[in-house]
Design an enzyme around this catalytic site. Structure first.
Site, mmCIF file in Angstrom:
data_model
loop_
_atom_site.group_PDB
_atom_site.id
_atom_site.type_symbol
_atom_site.label_atom_id
_atom_site.label_comp_id
_atom_site.label_asym_id
_atom_site.label_seq_id
_atom_site.Cartn_x
_atom_site.Cartn_y
_atom_site.Cartn_z
ATOM 1 N N THR A 42 0.831 -1.200 0.000
ATOM 2 C CA THR A 42 0.000 0.000 0.000
ATOM 3 C C THR A 42 0.872 1.259 0.000
ATOM 4 O O THR A 42 0.574 2.224 -0.697
ATOM 5 C CB THR A 42 -0.956 -0.004 1.202
ATOM 6 O OG1 THR A 42 -1.778 -1.168 1.127
ATOM 7 C CG2 THR A 42 -1.820 1.243 1.235
ATOM 8 N N GLY A 43 1.964 1.235 0.756
ATOM 9 C CA GLY A 43 2.870 2.389 0.780
ATOM 10 C C GLY A 43 3.416 2.721 -0.599
ATOM 11 O O GLY A 43 3.547 3.897 -0.965
ATOM 12 N N VAL A 46 0.570 4.274 -2.724
ATOM 13 C CA VAL A 46 0.429 5.695 -2.393
ATOM 14 C C VAL A 46 1.524 6.487 -3.116
ATOM 15 O O VAL A 46 1.264 7.516 -3.733
ATOM 16 C CB VAL A 46 0.470 5.923 -0.874
ATOM 17 C CG1 VAL A 46 0.598 7.404 -0.542
ATOM 18 C CG2 VAL A 46 -0.778 5.336 -0.222
ATOM 19 N N GLU A 50 1.167 9.448 -5.916
ATOM 20 C CA GLU A 50 1.828 10.745 -5.764
ATOM 21 C C GLU A 50 2.702 11.040 -6.977
ATOM 22 O O GLU A 50 2.704 12.158 -7.502
ATOM 23 C CB GLU A 50 2.698 10.763 -4.505
ATOM 24 C CG GLU A 50 1.939 10.939 -3.228
ATOM 25 C CD GLU A 50 2.845 11.397 -2.103
ATOM 26 O OE1 GLU A 50 3.103 12.627 -2.006
ATOM 27 O OE2 GLU A 50 3.288 10.526 -1.327
ATOM 28 N N GLY A 69 3.589 16.350 -1.209
ATOM 29 C CA GLY A 69 2.299 15.796 -0.828
ATOM 30 C C GLY A 69 1.899 16.282 0.545
ATOM 31 O O GLY A 69 2.707 16.251 1.477
ATOM 32 N N HIS A 76 -7.001 0.783 -1.084
ATOM 33 C CA HIS A 76 -6.198 -0.236 -1.773
ATOM 34 C C HIS A 76 -7.012 -1.512 -1.665
ATOM 35 O O HIS A 76 -7.062 -2.131 -0.604
ATOM 36 C CB HIS A 76 -4.837 -0.376 -1.109
ATOM 37 C CG HIS A 76 -3.887 -1.247 -1.863
ATOM 38 N ND1 HIS A 76 -2.613 -1.494 -1.420
ATOM 39 C CD2 HIS A 76 -4.011 -1.930 -3.029
ATOM 40 C CE1 HIS A 76 -1.986 -2.285 -2.285
ATOM 41 N NE2 HIS A 76 -2.827 -2.573 -3.264
#
Length: 141
Positions: A42-43, A46, A50, A69, A76
């Site tokens: 998920t990181g 993200v 971005e 950001g 997700h």
């Protein structure tokens, strides 16, 4: 920021997922992450959303500008194994001075894997960097 970026502007960004983008690679020192499946973290999703927004806004930077950001709100909802390419569609939904909001949607060629909103702040690096370094110096002292 240079004029020209407008609400409703859309862009498409694509990136192939590798083993370095999976959950175990996110924090190799995290033992629990090592036990998890090797799918897109998920990181990293993200970060990919971005990245898509940075690429969309970058042509409008003045010399010495960039963006950071300031808000993420993403779901997700489906796993993506390495080897698949993720396509992120971004759309500018609001411009408020130096703040730009985007709607993002990510697809891996099989499933819609995530969507949500992201805000970026346009900054002048010559102002931002000294403030960040001053904070680092305070933390060390």
């Amino acid at each position: 920021m240079k004029p020209g970026l407008a609400i409703g502007d859309r862009a498409v960004f694509r990136h192939r997922i590798g083993p370095q983008h999976t959950v175990p690679a996110l924090y190799p020192e995290a033992a629990r992450f090592q036990e998890m499946p090797a799918v897109l973290a998920t990181g990293y999703l993200v970060g990919l959303m971005e990245w898509a927004c940075v690429e969309q806004i970058a042509p409008y930077y003045e010399d010495g500008e960039g963006s950071l950001g300031t808000h993420v709100e993403f779901s997700h909802v489906a796993p993506t194994p390495p080897g698949l390419a993720v396509t992120v569609e971004s759309e500018v939904t609001d411009i408020d001075g130096r703040f730009v909001w985007f709607r993002c949607r990510a697809h891996d060629g099989v499933d819609m894997i995530g969507e949500g909103r992201h805000q970026r702040a346009v900054v002048r690096w010559e102002k931002f960097v000294p403030k960040a370094m001053a904070k680092a110096e305070k933390a060390v002292a």
